[in-house]
Design a protein around this motif. Structure first.
Motif, PDB file in Angstrom:
ATOM      1  N   LEU A 102      -7.121   0.498   0.740  1.00 37.12           N
ATOM      2  CA  LEU A 102      -7.034   0.477   2.100  1.00 37.12           C
ATOM      3  C   LEU A 102      -5.462   1.313   2.045  1.00 37.12           C
ATOM      4  O   LEU A 102      -4.611   0.889   1.359  1.00 37.12           O
ATOM      5  N   SER A 109      -5.911  -8.469  -3.344  1.00 38.67           N
ATOM      6  CA  SER A 109      -6.893  -9.322  -2.212  1.00 38.67           C
ATOM      7  C   SER A 109      -5.927  -9.931  -1.321  1.00 38.67           C
ATOM      8  O   SER A 109      -4.957 -10.530  -1.660  1.00 38.67           O
ATOM      9  N   ASP A 157      -4.317  -0.820   7.164  1.00 35.16           N
ATOM     10  CA  ASP A 157      -5.293  -1.714   7.391  1.00 35.16           C
ATOM     11  C   ASP A 157      -5.389  -2.853   6.425  1.00 35.16           C
ATOM     12  O   ASP A 157      -6.201  -3.734   6.510  1.00 35.16           O
ATOM     13  N   ARG A 158      -4.222  -3.314   6.226  1.00 30.76           N
ATOM     14  CA  ARG A 158      -4.130  -4.169   4.955  1.00 30.76           C
ATOM     15  C   ARG A 158      -3.741  -5.792   5.608  1.00 30.76           C
ATOM     16  O   ARG A 158      -3.811  -6.839   5.005  1.00 30.76           O
ATOM     17  N   GLY A 189       0.803  -1.285   0.002  1.00 30.86           N
ATOM     18  CA  GLY A 189       0.108  -0.139  -0.052  1.00 30.86           C
ATOM     19  C   GLY A 189       0.765   1.165  -0.108  1.00 30.86           C
ATOM     20  O   GLY A 189       0.198   2.307   0.229  1.00 30.86           O
ATOM     21  N   ARG A 201     -10.639  -7.520  -0.688  1.00 27.47           N
ATOM     22  CA  ARG A 201      -9.918  -6.449  -1.356  1.00 27.47           C
ATOM     23  C   ARG A 201      -9.300  -5.642  -0.583  1.00 27.47           C
ATOM     24  O   ARG A 201     -10.145  -4.868   0.132  1.00 27.47           O
ATOM     25  N   VAL A 202      -8.015  -5.284  -0.922  1.00 25.54           N
ATOM     26  CA  VAL A 202      -7.324  -4.253   0.004  1.00 25.54           C
ATOM     27  C   VAL A 202      -6.538  -3.063  -0.758  1.00 25.54           C
ATOM     28  O   VAL A 202      -6.168  -2.017  -0.151  1.00 25.54           O
ATOM     29  N   ASP A 203      -6.659  -3.146  -2.099  1.00 24.47           N
ATOM     30  CA  ASP A 203      -5.795  -2.105  -2.997  1.00 24.47           C
ATOM     31  C   ASP A 203      -6.430  -0.616  -2.466  1.00 24.47           C
ATOM     32  O   ASP A 203      -5.783   0.325  -2.979  1.00 24.47           O
TER      33      ASP A 203
END
Lengths: 278, 348, 316
Positions: free
Chosen positions: B70, B61, B74-75, B51, B66-68
């Motif tokens: 965040l 993900s 928070d990942r 990130g 899905r984290v892209d």
């Protein structure tokens, strides 16, 4: 070989000591004579203030009979507030310039350090007008704002050069730890720039404390006079009261001296840390 | 514990494409290594997972989520950096606990986790030291400890051993492997060192110019490199490449058939690993010794072929050659790698 | 500034505007723009105006024509300019070589007392020019200075002259005082640059058979050339602006005797604020300041595009 080396070593120290004396002698002269009575100053300017030639009168008259304490606190206020602003705002701007890429970053970077090459004094005419229009004439605020503007370019330059040499990873690490960009600045970047803060502080402080030009033009009033301006006027006023003049000079020297002695080790380290590469 | 999924990830800085189009699934508990020369995009890919860089296109993900979009924190990831990135003004304990303290974790729990991590890594005696009072290896341990303390789903390592000296690097490599076995987390490890990649990885992803050249287990890459780049990158000393000719599915060098390949035709490149070359009486590779390097247990023979091509062979330390001496090397058919003109592997 | 805030979306997808960049940059940029850049630009503008009722009247380059055309102004200008150039040349020929020599001695490895020497050499730089001015008057004054007595004591009393009071020697005396005070700055810069010369390079030179003097001359000096350039331009800028303080505090606004120590700074001060019979003139003040601006611009331009570029190429 050994003898030759020793000779050259002695030669080097002779040169260095000779120059040291040249640098120190006038200073010593002031300090010594500031403790002497007027008669003793003229009778024996090189003599030490011992026995009946000792006199604290000069200091007494400076500290009691004049506005000197006021000048002193003016100078201290102006210098300290300007210094804090230069260091804080300079570090913030340098952080933005070294850490983030954004359109116009190169332009702003160059714009902000132009002031190193173009002295702010050249704008004095318009500056005085501006200060008067803002109602800041004869205020310490005027001096603080001008000195901050004057000190920022070199501070930004030194901080940026330094921060560019610092690994980005530590800031990334803080990001992963969940710090906001603001907290990264205060909790990570500020501790990181500590080694060069001394360098920036000394380089910014000397011209502020010693400046004659802007106090003379922007705030010559009795209430806002700085030590430097005060001493300058004092010398004209009391050419008879030598002890007092010399004492006031000594008093004006002390703060810079103290500051320099505190920071002198870090100063060199900061300069050599790549801050001033030319 | 979590899987990591990259789907059609692209990254460009202005007009420059740094990552072309990356799709990859990392299994739960897998240690995957991104390897490639510097500037190949492997670090950028890792920073996107963390990130620290934004994606130009695509999805990431972790654990099915899905984290892209965040922020890094928070990942569910933790990252270990090459320069250790320790806070210089905090001691070891402060460094280890910093992220938790910031996240508002309960004091007792912080203490517990910090103590646990310091025990795993043998840092207990160093807790009050500042980073500058630590050796490189100790600093790296603290950096790893800082990651452990966060109990992440995925560990990210960005060339963590590159700043260490050779002996320490081998030692820490083993430590990381043990750590992976002990914690069982999913880990992504970036390095330019193929030895690190081979020894650590469950699977290796080979990068070049922002593109994935091959994904596979270390042995797959060693035995069946997909192209000349992977072939040359994996293995040390690097694979030899010799010009060859394919006629009627027979791969020939200097008129001798070395192996057969049904789909090979015309000009091809023959890849031969130094450790697979053997001394023979009469070819098929004959030339003169240009350099003979003795390493004790083994020796490297550098041979110049008549047409000027160079060949390196890894031989047993018992052998001895002198410069200019004629010699002859051969290879078993199953050790031949055949690549077409474009550099891709040709199936047998 | 608006493009700056907007930019975040362009480079990256799905990221919010990066306001923090603005927050970090805005305060410094604002203060610097209002109190440093604006006044300089405004002064340049004012130099094209003359006093009128209330507002100034645009007169084009009339002020410059006056400054360079009318003997009363032109004589003063060229006198101050000449003195400034002399000041600059003397600093380059005296101050900077001394600074370089002292820095070279200080940077000798394992020199005993290096830190103490360093501190002492820099001390005068810390002082206010008011202090420095007074110190040297105290030393040099023919009436109440200590030099006459001191020189008598040395037996060379007949050589004493009121150096600060004589037209022939006032400027050089001021220069030497200025050098005494400011030698610390180039010295520090040279010193830092010399410390940055890699030890290996020097060892390599030693193995190549060079001795101390030649190592300095052939190895260290070429490597610190960029610093020489930097010191040069800093000396140039300092001479055209900062020289005011010392001269004003020793010789006063009239830069006596008979303008022999007049420089651009004192000339600007008199023009702006007036002196004796002449009234201060904001517009002529701005014109003098602008002329000074262009003089400095020429110097900086020469440095950036000539000296620095060549030095860096040599450096790499």
């Amino acid at each position: 070989m050994l003898i030759k080396e020793r000779l050259s070593n002695a030669g080097i120290h002779t040169v260095l000591i000779a120059y040291s004396l040249l640098a120190l002698f006038p200073l010593a002269l002031i300090l010594i004579n500031s403790f002497k009575s007027r008669k003793a100053i003229f009778r024996e300017p090189m003599g030490l203030p011992i026995g009946d030639s000792f006199s604290g009168k000069g200091y007494a008259s400076v500290l009691s009979n004049s506005d000197f304490p006021l000048y002193f606190s003016n100078s201290l206020t102006v210098t300290c507030v300007s210094l804090v602003l230069i260091l804080l705002l300079g570090a913030m701007a340098a952080h933005a310039l070294s850490e983030y890429r954004f359109p116009g970053d190169t332009f702003i970077g160059i714009y902000l350090v132009l002031g190193i090459m173009v002295p702010i004094r050249l704008g004095t005419v318009a500056l005085l007008e501006l200060i008067v229009n803002l109602g800041l004439a004869n205020t310490l605020t005027a001096l603080i704002l001008v000195y901050t503007a004057q000190g920022l370019p070199i501070a930004i330059f030194i901080f940026t050069e330094f921060l560019r040499s610092v690994s980005r990873e530590i800031k990334d690490s803080a990001r992963i730890d969940g710090l906001s960009e603001y907290r990264i600045f205060f909790e990570v970047v500020i501790p990181l720039v500590r080694p060069v803060i001394a360098t920036v502080a000394v380089f910014s402080m000397i011209p502020i404390w010693n400046d004659l030009w802007f106090p003379l033009i922007l705030s010559p009033g009795e209430e806002t006079r700085t030590v430097t301006l005060g001493v300058q006027q004092f010398i004209g006023q009391y050419t008879v009261n030598w002890g007092a003049v010399l004492a006031s000079l000594s008093v004006a020297i002390v703060p810079v001296l103290v500051m320099y002695i505190i920071f002198s080790k870090q100063l060199i380290r900061g300069i050599t840390a790549g801050a001033v590469k030319g | 514990m979590a899987t990591l999924e990259l789907k059609g990830v692209k990254k460009s800085f202005g007009a420059v494409n740094v990552i072309h189009d990356m799709t990859l699934e990392v299994r739960d508990g897998e240690l995957i290594v991104f390897v490639g020369p510097s500037g190949c995009g492997k670090s950028t890919m890792l920073r996107m997972i963390a990130g620290l860089e934004t994606l130009t296109q695509g999805q990431i993900s972790i654990g099915g989520k899905r984290v892209d979009h965040l922020p890094p924190t928070d990942r569910g990831i933790a990252m270990v950096f090459q320069s250790y990135a320790l806070y210089p003004h905090k001691d070891v304990r402060g460094n280890l606990g910093f992220a938790l303290k910031h996240a508002g974790v309960d004091k007792k729990e912080i203490e517990e986790r910090v103590n646990n991590a310091s025990e795993i890594l043998g840092l207990s005696d160093l807790m009050t030291r500042k980073p500058r009072e630590l050796s490189g290896g100790q600093r790296q341990r603290v950096a790893i400890g800082r990651a452990i303390v966060r109990e992440p789903d995925v560990f990210l390592f960005d060339e963590p051993l590159s700043n260490l000296d050779a002996a320490l690097r081998v030692h820490m490599r083993v430590e990381i492997l043990k750590l992976h076995q002990r914690l069982g987390n999913t880990m992504v490890y970036v390095t330019h060192d193929q030895v690190e990649a081979m020894t650590l990885a469950d699977r290796i992803v080979v990068f070049k110019d922002g593109q994935v050249e091959q994904v596979g287990t270390p042995l797959e890459l060693y035995r069946k490199p997909a192209n000349k780049f992977v072939a040359g990158f994996i293995g040390s000393p690097a694979m030899n490449f010799v010009n060859a000719n394919a006629v009627d599915s027979a791969v020939m060098v200097a008129g001798t058939k070395l192996c057969s390949s049904k789909s090979a035709a015309g000009e091809v490149t023959l890849g031969v690993r130094p450790e697979h070359l053997i001394l023979t009486e009469d070819g098929p590779f004959s030339g003169v010794v240009s350099v003979f390097e003795h390493l004790g247990g083994e020796a490297f023979l550098h041979m110049t072929l008549p047409d000027g091509q160079l060949l390196v062979a890894k031989l047993d330390g018992e052998n001895s050659f002198s410069t200019g001496q004629p010699c002859s090397l051969g290879i078993r058919p199953e050790h031949c790698h055949v690549f077409n003109k474009e550099g891709y592997r040709i199936a047998e | 500034m608006r493009t700056l805030a907007k930019s975040g979306t362009e480079q990256t997808h799905r990221t919010p505007v990066r306001w923090y960049i603005l927050v970090f940059l805005a305060p410094a940029t604002l203060i610097y723009t209002v109190f440093a850049i604006y006044p300089i630009i405004e002064s340049l503008r004012l130099s094209l105006y003359q006093a009128g009722d209330g507002q100034g009247i645009f007169v084009g380059i009339a002020n410059y024509a006056k400054l360079f055309g009318e003997p009363l102004w032109a004589d003063q200008f060229w006198n101050a300019f000449k003195n400034n150039v002399l000041l600059f040349v003397m600093h380059m020929l005296i101050q900077n070589p001394i600074a370089l020599a002292l820095a070279a001695l200080l940077s000798i490895p394992n020199l005993k007392g290096a830190a103490a020497y360093r501190t002492i050499f820099f001390l005068p730089t810390l002082l206010s020019v008011v202090v420095v001015g007074f110190i040297w008057q105290l030393i040099l004054s023919p009436l109440w200075g200590i030099s006459p007595a001191f020189m008598n004591w040395l037996g060379v009393g007949s050589f004493f002259k009121p150096w600060l009071g004589l037209e022939s020697s006032a400027l050089i005396t001021i220069t030497l005082i200025s050098i005494w005070q400011y030698v610390g700055i180039p010295l520090m810069l040279f010193y830092a640059a010399l410390l940055n010369v890699p030890e290996e390079t020097i060892e390599a030179a030693r193995i190549d058979g060079l001795n101390g003097w030649w190592i300095f001359w052939k190895v260290k000096l070429p490597l610190i050339l960029p610093t020489l350039g930097l010191v040069g331009i800093l000396t140039y800028i300092g001479n055209f602006t900062a020289s005011f303080d010392l001269i004003y505090s020793i010789q006063g606004g009239l830069a006596g005797p008979d303008y022999s120590t007049d420089v651009m700074g004192t000339f600007l001060f008199r023009t702006f604020f007036g002196f004796q019979a002449q009234l201060g003139d904001v517009y002529m003040g701005a014109t003098v300041a602008s002329a000074l601006f262009f003089i400095i611009l020429v110097g900086v331009g020469l440095y950036l595009f000539g000296v620095q570029r060549r030095l860096q190429r040599y450096d790499s």
